[in-house]
Design a protein around this motif. Structure first.
Motif, PDB file in Angstrom:
ATOM      1  N   ILE A 132      22.769  -8.262  11.883  1.00 24.26           N
ATOM      2  CA  ILE A 132      23.460  -7.240  11.632  1.00 24.26           C
ATOM      3  C   ILE A 132      24.889  -7.472  11.918  1.00 24.26           C
ATOM      4  N   THR A 133      25.063  -8.226  13.115  1.00 21.47           N
ATOM      5  CA  THR A 133      26.370  -8.690  13.156  1.00 21.47           C
ATOM      6  C   THR A 133      26.962  -9.559  12.456  1.00 21.47           C
ATOM      7  N   ARG A 134      26.414 -10.617  11.706  1.00 26.55           N
ATOM      8  CA  ARG A 134      26.800 -11.369  10.829  1.00 26.55           C
ATOM      9  C   ARG A 134      27.028 -10.662   9.436  1.00 26.55           C
ATOM     10  N   PHE A 135      26.134  -9.626   9.308  1.00 29.47           N
ATOM     11  CA  PHE A 135      26.284  -8.971   8.011  1.00 29.47           C
ATOM     12  C   PHE A 135      27.888  -7.992   8.310  1.00 29.47           C
ATOM     13  N   ALA A 136      28.056  -7.429   9.319  1.00 30.97           N
ATOM     14  CA  ALA A 136      29.386  -6.761   9.562  1.00 30.97           C
ATOM     15  C   ALA A 136      30.354  -7.510   9.554  1.00 30.97           C
ATOM     16  N   ILE A 137      30.322  -8.930  10.071  1.00 31.99           N
ATOM     17  CA  ILE A 137      31.595  -9.875   9.795  1.00 31.99           C
ATOM     18  C   ILE A 137      31.879 -10.319   8.339  1.00 31.99           C
ATOM     19  N   GLU A 138      30.803 -10.473   7.877  1.00 34.19           N
ATOM     20  CA  GLU A 138      30.754 -11.548   6.498  1.00 34.19           C
ATOM     21  C   GLU A 138      30.875 -10.479   5.387  1.00 34.19           C
ATOM     22  N   GLU A 139      30.191  -9.303   5.390  1.00 38.95           N
ATOM     23  CA  GLU A 139      30.265  -8.585   3.998  1.00 38.95           C
ATOM     24  C   GLU A 139      31.388  -7.091   4.463  1.00 38.95           C
ATOM     25  N   LEU A 140      31.559  -7.027   5.770  1.00 37.91           N
ATOM     26  CA  LEU A 140      32.244  -5.686   5.893  1.00 37.91           C
ATOM     27  C   LEU A 140      33.570  -5.798   6.733  1.00 37.91           C
ATOM     28  N   ALA A 141      33.805  -7.247   6.830  1.00 36.62           N
ATOM     29  CA  ALA A 141      35.143  -7.835   7.433  1.00 36.62           C
ATOM     30  C   ALA A 141      35.362  -7.181   8.813  1.00 36.62           C
ATOM     31  N   ALA A 142      34.280  -6.978   9.647  1.00 33.82           N
ATOM     32  CA  ALA A 142      34.444  -6.301  11.003  1.00 33.82           C
ATOM     33  C   ALA A 142      35.539  -7.067  11.791  1.00 33.82           C
ATOM     34  N   ASN A 143      36.245  -6.241  12.533  1.00 37.13           N
ATOM     35  CA  ASN A 143      37.164  -6.703  13.682  1.00 37.13           C
ATOM     36  C   ASN A 143      36.512  -6.515  14.971  1.00 37.13           C
ATOM     37  N   ARG A 144      35.582  -5.682  15.096  1.00 37.12           N
ATOM     38  CA  ARG A 144      35.141  -5.349  16.334  1.00 37.12           C
ATOM     39  C   ARG A 144      33.450  -4.623  16.032  1.00 37.12           C
ATOM     40  N   ILE A 145      32.650  -5.204  16.857  1.00 33.19           N
ATOM     41  CA  ILE A 145      31.311  -4.845  16.847  1.00 33.19           C
ATOM     42  C   ILE A 145      30.860  -4.396  18.238  1.00 33.19           C
ATOM     43  N   GLU A 146      30.579  -3.095  18.345  1.00 34.40           N
ATOM     44  CA  GLU A 146      30.133  -2.637  19.606  1.00 34.40           C
ATOM     45  C   GLU A 146      28.490  -2.451  19.694  1.00 34.40           C
ATOM     46  N   ILE A 147      27.822  -2.550  21.030  1.00 43.07           N
ATOM     47  CA  ILE A 147      26.909  -2.176  21.450  1.00 43.07           C
ATOM     48  C   ILE A 147      27.094  -1.289  22.550  1.00 43.07           C
ATOM     49  N   ARG A 148      26.514   0.176  22.608  1.00 38.76           N
ATOM     50  CA  ARG A 148      26.589   0.918  23.944  1.00 38.76           C
ATOM     51  C   ARG A 148      25.107   1.179  24.204  1.00 38.76           C
ATOM     52  N   CYS A 149      24.844   1.482  25.461  1.00 34.96           N
ATOM     53  CA  CYS A 149      23.541   1.757  25.887  1.00 34.96           C
ATOM     54  C   CYS A 149      23.830   2.233  27.420  1.00 34.96           C
ATOM     55  N   SER A 150      23.026   3.166  27.527  1.00 38.17           N
ATOM     56  CA  SER A 150      22.746   3.691  28.956  1.00 38.17           C
ATOM     57  C   SER A 150      22.683   2.646  30.147  1.00 38.17           C
ATOM     58  N   GLY A 151      23.552   2.789  31.074  1.00 40.72           N
ATOM     59  CA  GLY A 151      23.387   1.780  32.282  1.00 40.72           C
ATOM     60  C   GLY A 151      22.141   1.580  32.888  1.00 40.72           C
ATOM     61  N   ARG A 152      21.105   2.402  32.707  1.00 37.39           N
ATOM     62  CA  ARG A 152      19.769   2.391  33.005  1.00 37.39           C
ATOM     63  C   ARG A 152      18.674   1.730  31.984  1.00 37.39           C
ATOM     64  N   ASN A 153      18.986   1.425  30.792  1.00 43.20           N
ATOM     65  CA  ASN A 153      18.497   0.885  29.869  1.00 43.20           C
ATOM     66  C   ASN A 153      18.640  -0.616  29.864  1.00 43.20           C
ATOM     67  N   ALA A 154      17.908  -1.340  30.810  1.00 39.20           N
ATOM     68  CA  ALA A 154      17.952  -2.718  31.112  1.00 39.20           C
ATOM     69  C   ALA A 154      17.511  -3.525  29.815  1.00 39.20           C
ATOM     70  N   ARG A 155      16.681  -3.158  29.145  1.00 38.77           N
ATOM     71  CA  ARG A 155      16.106  -3.860  28.027  1.00 38.77           C
ATOM     72  C   ARG A 155      17.203  -3.884  26.814  1.00 38.77           C
ATOM     73  N   SER A 156      17.772  -2.776  26.479  1.00 36.04           N
ATOM     74  CA  SER A 156      18.775  -2.679  25.568  1.00 36.04           C
ATOM     75  C   SER A 156      19.748  -3.461  25.875  1.00 36.04           C
ATOM     76  N   ALA A 157      20.510  -3.594  27.125  1.00 34.34           N
ATOM     77  CA  ALA A 157      21.651  -4.460  27.587  1.00 34.34           C
ATOM     78  C   ALA A 157      21.143  -5.646  27.383  1.00 34.34           C
ATOM     79  N   ALA A 158      19.947  -6.144  27.969  1.00 33.40           N
ATOM     80  CA  ALA A 158      19.414  -7.625  27.533  1.00 33.40           C
ATOM     81  C   ALA A 158      19.492  -8.131  26.246  1.00 33.40           C
ATOM     82  N   VAL A 159      19.379  -7.200  25.172  1.00 34.32           N
ATOM     83  CA  VAL A 159      19.281  -7.597  23.843  1.00 34.32           C
ATOM     84  C   VAL A 159      20.678  -7.986  23.585  1.00 34.32           C
ATOM     85  N   ALA A 160      21.874  -7.192  23.975  1.00 33.45           N
ATOM     86  CA  ALA A 160      23.103  -7.319  23.708  1.00 33.45           C
ATOM     87  C   ALA A 160      23.665  -8.542  24.242  1.00 33.45           C
ATOM     88  N   GLU A 161      23.258  -8.845  25.350  1.00 37.13           N
ATOM     89  CA  GLU A 161      23.532 -10.018  26.114  1.00 37.13           C
ATOM     90  C   GLU A 161      22.914 -11.392  25.462  1.00 37.13           C
TER      91      GLU A 161
END
Length: 196
Positions: A132-161
């Protein structure tokens, strides 16, 4: 004199409704997708419940179909780009990803994701987030892509990292969690000229 360019009209912006990665087909929702989404939520309710507002109780099949149809309309209107993740070879529905809180003027997007319980631990969601990151960059000309998650959601944070997003910061006690308590929010991002 500065000439103002024509305004950007998102609904007129054409881009593909799907993309593929090594193992995955990720596509826009269609009429009739509610059944597979419903099955995955039912299977994964306990894992999703702490983080996902839609998973606070077992949804009726009709509710999941309404979600699929509403997501289809929002995709076509370019207001929210929810997408469904399928295993390319097996055809199994694995979960969802997508781009939310879209700012077309600045080309900033927030990526979200969830995976059904029986499919976790196999790298599918990291692969989908990279896609989805490549899609946003290549197809949508993204300048910034964020991932936000609860500080308690270690599994979601690990995916972002794992997907190479950098921690921009932690917003302390800024969001009311589904448990009724205030949570910190972790904000990860990739930005044009730095991470891509």
């Amino acid at each position: 004199m500065v000439m103002k360019s024509d305004p950007f009209i998102p609904v007129l912006f054409d881009f593909p409704e799907f993309f593929e990665t090594e193992r995955l087909l990720v596509r826009a929702p269609q009429w009739g997708d509610g059944a597979v989404v419903n099955e995955a939520i039912r299977e994964s309710l306990e894992e999703l419940k702490p983080w996902m507002p839609f998973a606070q109780s077992i949804p009726a099949l009709e509710e999941s179909e309404i979600y699929a149809r509403d997501s289809r309309l929002k995709f076509l209107n370019r207001t929210m780009l929810n997408m469904l993740i399928f295993h390319k070879e097996e055809g199994t529905f694995l979960g969802c990803t997508g781009l939310h809180h879209i700012d077309w003027e600045t080309r900033c997007f927030e990526a979200g994701y969830w995976l059904r319980t029986t499919c976790t631990g196999k790298g599918y969601i990291t692969e989908a987030v990279n896609g989805i990151t490549r899609f946003a960059i290549e197809e949508l000309a993204a300048n910034r892509i964020e991932i936000r998650c609860s500080g308690r959601n270690a599994r979601s944070a690990a995916v972002a990292e794992r997907a190479g997003f950098l921690l921009d910061g932690i917003l302390r006690l800024n969001a009311l969690g589904l448990d009724g308590e205030l949570h910190d929010s972790k904000v990860y991002a990739k930005v044009r000229g730095a991470e891509f």
